[in-house]
Design a protein around this motif. Structure first.
Motif, PDB file in Angstrom:
ATOM      1  N   ASP A  92      -5.561   8.405  -5.894  1.00 30.28           N
ATOM      2  CA  ASP A  92      -4.452   9.124  -5.277  1.00 30.28           C
ATOM      3  C   ASP A  92      -4.063  10.325  -6.131  1.00 30.28           C
ATOM      4  N   TYR A 105      -9.953   3.779  -4.449  1.00 26.65           N
ATOM      5  CA  TYR A 105      -8.529   4.115  -4.505  1.00 26.65           C
ATOM      6  C   TYR A 105      -8.383   5.217  -5.541  1.00 26.65           C
ATOM      7  N   SER A 128      -7.292  11.182  -0.909  1.00 28.73           N
ATOM      8  CA  SER A 128      -5.938  11.735  -1.013  1.00 28.73           C
ATOM      9  C   SER A 128      -6.003  13.255  -0.921  1.00 28.73           C
ATOM     10  N   ASN A 153      -2.958   4.862   5.632  1.00 24.82           N
ATOM     11  CA  ASN A 153      -2.301   5.973   4.939  1.00 24.82           C
ATOM     12  C   ASN A 153      -0.923   6.266   5.517  1.00 24.82           C
ATOM     13  N   ASP A 174       0.219   1.578   0.536  1.00 21.27           N
ATOM     14  CA  ASP A 174       0.410   3.008   0.336  1.00 21.27           C
ATOM     15  C   ASP A 174       1.909   3.286   0.371  1.00 21.27           C
ATOM     16  N   ASN A 206      -2.010   3.596  -5.363  1.00 18.33           N
ATOM     17  CA  ASN A 206      -1.325   4.727  -4.727  1.00 18.33           C
ATOM     18  C   ASN A 206       0.016   4.950  -5.425  1.00 18.33           C
TER      19      ASN A 206
END
Length: 337
Positions: free
Chosen positions: A198, A196, A156, A76, A308, A249
């Motif tokens: 985000d 995943y 996230s 991240n 990311d 992301n």
């Protein structure tokens, strides 16, 4: 030799029927097999085409040197209001100044850090296992929130004044908390095929979420009402998102000027305007060859974690490369401003 108990005519009829059945099966199966083979070839051709980036569509230059972290691998990235670069990998968090120099602040957690956000006052929110941990700007633990639940996979975190929004890929939803960790609501029924998921919040109070299974970015108000969305699937047109579940992301450009998106599978970083119109590439797949097994990279160096991204106050794009645990920095080309 015919089986005992059968006449010659019965045996012959049986043979003929068997041959007829085999021929019928081949007539059905063979065209399907040939079609699949052809389709596979076509898919390979699509992949090769997507891997090649038109140089005229590259809108950014990569700056050197990159920020080298001391992490084995990274997951991240976040950028603070004063342009400190915060990176996590495994159970560790590291902080660097805008020039890439490592700062003293470090945090170690008991479980892997799966999400991170930094507030305007420098306080840090980390997704750790099934819960959020809150630290002040010096790294002192302020609060450990209650568990989100056994299925939670926190991917996230976004902050808006007194609200904290948490994307949960395990439950395919977004949770809304106050800054004390009290849960206010959950919303959304997203299609999230992999871990995943985000989100980002703009200065004007809109929440953006990547609905990866739908290959799009959706816009919500802070009460969870869907306002709009943009994005399409395509394994041919670079304007679309390829694969099963992209973008993995994304980040917002300063002043809500647009979006920077990252894709996995064929790793690439793209730029879209605020309406979701494709503008070009920050970096093409050629710059991330370690993410595609077709390049022959040894399996022990292949890391399936997607890129990311964060953007600093100057509009520089900070791409976290998990395979090399470095932050690669991209700046808009001067002739493209």
């Amino acid at each position: 030799m015919k089986p005992a108990g059968y006449s010659a005519s019965q045996w012959l009829i049986g043979v003929i029927l068997t041959i007829a059945i085999i021929c019928s099966i081949l007539a059905i199966v063979l065209p399907v097999f040939l079609k699949e083979k052809k389709t596979g070839s076509g898919l390979q051709s699509d992949i090769e085409r997507l891997r090649r980036t038109d140089p005229l569509l590259i809108r950014y230059d990569e700056l050197k040197p990159s920020i080298k972290t001391d992490l084995k691998w990274a997951r991240n990235i976040a950028v603070s209001s004063d342009d400190r670069v915060i990176v996590t990998g495994g159970r560790a968090m590291r902080v660097y100044d805008s020039a890439g120099q490592k700062l003293a602040l470090e945090i170690e957690t008991e479980q892997e850090i799966s999400a991170i956000a930094v507030a305007d006052d420098g306080s840090l929110y980390l997704g750790v296992g099934d819960h959020i941990k809150m630290f002040d700007s010096s790294g002192r633990l302020l609060n450990r929130w209650e568990s989100v639940g056994p299925k939670a996979v926190l991917t996230s975190i976004g902050i808006s004044n007194d609200d904290v929004f948490v994307a949960d890929a395990g439950n395919r939803t977004i949770h809304r908390y106050n800054i004390s960790g009290e849960k206010r609501a959950s919303f959304g029924d997203f299609i999230i095929p992999s871990f995943y998921f985000d989100l980002a919040i703009s200065a004007d109070g809109l929440l953006y979420a990547a609905n990866t299974g739908e290959h799009r970015i959706e816009t919500y108000d802070l009460d969870g009402n869907l306002i709009s969305w943009w994005g399409v699937f395509s394994n041919e047109d670079p304007k679309g998102f390829c694969g099963c579940c992209n973008p993995v992301n994304f980040a917002l450009l300063p002043n809500e000027e647009g979006f920077i998106t990252c894709e996995k599978g064929i790793a690439r970083v793209k730029i879209y305007d605020k309406e979701g119109n494709f503008e070009g590439f920050v970096a093409g797949a050629e710059q991330f060859k370690q993410y595609d097994s077709i390049y022959g990279i040894p399996e022990d160096r292949y890391n399936p974690v997607g890129l990311d991204v964060a953007v600093d106050s100057k509009g520089r794009v900070m791409v976290l490369d998990p395979a090399t645990a470095e932050v690669r920095i991209f700046q808009r080309k001067t002739d493209d401003l």
